[in-house]
Design an enzyme around this catalytic site. Structure first.
Site, PDB file in Angstrom:
ATOM      1  NE  ARG A   1      18.270  61.789   1.082  1.00 16.35           N
ATOM      2  CZ  ARG A   1      18.614  62.906   0.391  1.00 16.35           C
ATOM      3  NH1 ARG A   1      18.491  64.027   1.824  1.00 16.35           N
ATOM      4  NH2 ARG A   1      19.219  63.145  -0.614  1.00 16.35           N
TER       5      ARG A   1
ATOM      6  CD  GLU B   1      -1.277  63.169  -1.365  1.00 22.53           C
ATOM      7  OE1 GLU B   1      -1.522  63.804  -2.914  1.00 22.53           O
ATOM      8  OE2 GLU B   1      -1.048  62.589   0.078  1.00 22.53           O
TER       9      GLU B   1
ATOM     10  CE  LYS C   1       0.850  59.542   0.341  1.00 19.23           C
ATOM     11  NZ  LYS C   1       0.944  61.165  -0.494  1.00 19.23           N
TER      12      LYS C   1
ATOM     13  CD  GLU D   1       3.407  57.937  -2.139  1.00 17.98           C
ATOM     14  OE1 GLU D   1       4.339  58.391  -2.541  1.00 17.98           O
ATOM     15  OE2 GLU D   1       3.314  58.984  -1.490  1.00 17.98           O
TER      16      GLU D   1
ATOM     17  CG  HIS E   1     -16.892  62.314 -19.702  1.00 20.04           C
ATOM     18  ND1 HIS E   1     -17.844  62.794 -20.584  1.00 20.04           N
ATOM     19  CD2 HIS E   1     -17.257  63.071 -18.772  1.00 20.04           C
ATOM     20  CE1 HIS E   1     -18.266  63.272 -20.596  1.00 20.04           C
ATOM     21  NE2 HIS E   1     -18.249  63.999 -19.373  1.00 20.04           N
TER      22      HIS E   1
ATOM     23  CE  LYS F   1       9.076  62.572   2.787  1.00 19.49           C
ATOM     24  NZ  LYS F   1       7.821  62.736   2.733  1.00 19.49           N
TER      25      LYS F   1
END
Ligand code: AGP
Length: 608
Positions: free
Chosen positions: A27, A481, A485, A488, A504, A603
């Site tokens: 965690r 996503e 990944k 992090e 843009h 976590k």
């Protein structure tokens, strides 16, 4: 996020506490400690660092006693030092407590307590609570804890022991999960079921406002009005070995490879082949209520928010219901507008994310029906929803979410099918989707075979300092996503963008030092993404394309191609995300990062 463990029973408490804390390591934490009632008083051992360090400290300086509490701290107030590590004590050292959450009026309370003569030893908000209990009046420990908590604003999951109440642990929760493990003449306290598994599968989830008094003879639960309450017993479904690495070097890699089975598990028993529909009894959404839905809002954070963005495409395509996807942390502070016919979907792997929980509560207060798409059974979001879909993906230990994401997508496909079949989707269309969903786990298995190519690719980009991920339509969230990944777990700055948006602004970043990952399965927007690739190539950018098997059309336009099996566009994110999960993993390993416990991350973010 912080972890709590408590034990009372016939065993020595310290080894049970350390074992339980080690199961909560995933965690995220930066310090650890425990306190035990040793027959003469409270004895504490704590340090800044890992559980292994606490084990070594206990070998040098053992503590003995059969009632104690332990904690892993993820610093919110005060640096991660030995002094600030939990447990914390009152002035006399006659009690010890551990705490998850944030006491928002700690500064005011501390000033009042210091004026009353209390001496503080740490910079933490938690220590305030220890002195409040010391100051409180009451014949029993639970009365003093209740009196102290009545003065507290904020969130807490807390466990307290005191020398004048041997063999007793008082536990309380408001906004931060705590459960009781019900063993055979022994009882545990924990913030997460994984800590109690070696001792029992029977758990009692405390509710907000509950206080529990736990001894070796049993437990009782009091509600906010101090009435004794009977809380239901729940059985933990998953196995202990799901908390072991097996032959993998990291939980993240193990969980990436579990995805064929975990997606199968999410779908299990929920596909109706003949009827071409989905069985989702836990939704508590009748056909009549489905027909009355006018809009859907999805609230989530992080990876779960990305799943929500895919879910928008799924639900709008299958059920023709307009969907808004909101960051939970933003949604909850907006003016709540009552909108009849609104269904709110809270997506959360842990079921404890504070922002998502508060957004759920705000939606309910505005009159919305709320359903939860959650992995952890019995979690707060699951229990406060009007219905929901459990992922059944087993505990996700790696801080970077992987199998939960693909199971969330599977659950959203089931939800889209369920709603669609109540709102005009024909049975033959439903049967076709059911067949495609049944084939999905095998396609994920085939996609995982790309790992050796991805590992080689990671060598080329492990030194990158930045990266851009591009996608369109249902694969734009996959670009987000993939970027999340990478950043992090490898700490490389990465951004996900709608491919068309690159023109843009972000195109100014493109040069030979900016790898660009393009998610481009051969769907209806494929050729548009190819145009974006040409714009990147024209500026010297290096391109990694995630495209479909059999697509030979990219040629020299790209530097690397990873080809995933062909599948219907709505299902493609379940496949296109897999090479991006693997790429982030292998780059992080090459960079020597702590893949399962990345710095600064937790976590489950149970603080706001
Ligand atoms: C994802 O890899 C991160 N660990 C994080 O963004 C996570 O998805 C987010 O905190 C939401 O968590 P939840 O799904 O448990 O609510």
């Amino acid at each position: 996020m912080c972890g709590i463990v408590g034990y009372v029973g016939p065993r020595e408490a310290a080894p049970v506490l350390v074992d339980g804390l080690s199961r909560l390591e995933y965690r995220g934490y930066d310090s650890a400690g425990l306190a035990v009632l040793n027959g003469r008083g409270v004895e504490t051992r704590k340090l800044a660092g890992r559980i292994d360090g606490l084990r070594e400290l206990l070998v040098r300086e053992p503590v003995h006693g059969s009632c104690g509490i332990g904690h892993t701290r993820w610093a919110t107030h005060g640096a991660p030092t030995q002094r600030n590590a939990h447990p914390h004590a009152d002035c006399a050292g006659s009690l010890a407590l551990v705490h998850n959450g944030i006491i928002e009026n700690a500064d005011l309370l501390r000033a009042q307590l210091e004026r009353a003569g209390h001496r503080f030893a740490t910079e933490t908000d938690t220590e305030t609570l220890a002195h409040l209990i010391e100051e409180a009046t009451g014949a029993t420990l639970e009365e003093r804890v209740l009196a102290a908590l009545a003065l507290v604003e904020g969130t807490y999951g807390v466990a307290v022991i005191a020398e004048d109440h041997p063999g007793t642990i008082v536990v309380a929760r408001r906004g931060s999960p705590v459960l009781l493990g019900i063993g055979n003449r022994e009882y545990l306290v924990a913030s997460d079921a994984s800590a109690v598994l070696p001792y029992t599968r029977s758990v009692v989830y405390l509710r907000d406002g509950d206080v529990a008094v736990v001894t070796a003879e049993g437990y009782r639960v009091l509600d906010e009005q101090q009435r004794v309450q009977r809380r239901s017993l729940n059985d933990i479904e998953w196995e202990l070995d799901s908390l072991s690495l097996g032959e993998h070097s990291h939980f993240m890699l193990k969980e990436i490879h579990e995805q064929p089975e975990t997606v199968r598990s999410t779908l299990r028993g929920r596909l109706l082949d003949e009827a071409g529909g989905a069985r989702l009894n836990g939704l508590n959404l009748t056909a009549a209520r489905c027909a009355r839905i006018r809009r859907i809002e999805i609230v989530a954070c992080g990876t779960s928010w990305h799943a929500g963005l895919v879910g928008r495409h799924i639900i709008e395509e299958l059920a023709a219901i307009p969907v808004a996807v909101e960051y939970a942390s933003e949604y909850r502070y907006r003016r709540p507008l009552r909108a009849p016919g609104t269904l709110t979907v809270a997506i959360s792997q842990s079921g404890e994310t504070a922002d998502t929980l508060e957004a759920l509560r705000a939606a309910k207060a505005a009159g919305s029906t709320v359903i939860g798409i959650v992995n952890v059974v019995g979690s707060t979001i699951a229990r406060e929803s009007d219905g929901g879909i459990y992922l059944h993906a087993g505990p996700e230990v790696g801080v970077a979410s992987t199998k939960a994401f693909t199971s969330q997508l599977a659950a959203l496909l089931l939800l889209g099918l369920y709603l669609g079949r109540h709102r005009g989707l024909r049975s033959d269309q439903g049967r076709a989707l059911v067949e495609q969903l049944r084939a999905l786990p095998e396609l994920i298995e085939r996609t995982l075979a790309l790992e050796s190519e991805v590992r080689a690719l990671a060598e080329c980009y492990a030194d990158a300092r930045n990266a851009l991920y591009l996608g369109r339509g249902v694969n734009f969230p996959v670009a987000l996503e993939g970027a999340l990944k990478l950043k992090e777990i490898s700490y490389i700055h990465a951004e996900g963008y709608p491919a068309a948006e690159m023109k843009h602004g972000p195109i100014a970043l493109i040069d030979e030092n900016m790898p660009v990952v393009c998610v481009a399965p051969t769907d209806h927007v494929y050729h548009k993404v190819v145009s974006n690739m040409q714009e990147v190539r024209a500026r010297g950018g290096r391109i990694v394309a995630i495209t479909s098997e059999g697509n030979g059309g990219l040629g020299r336009l790209v530097d690397h191609e990873l080809r995933v099996p062909v599948c219907p566009p709505l299902l493609s994110p379940v496949l296109t995300v897999v090479p991006l999960q693997l790429l982030a993993y292998h780059i992080a390993v090459l960079r020597g990062c702590d893949v399962d416990r990345p710095r600064n991350l937790a976590k489950s973010v149970t603080v706001e």
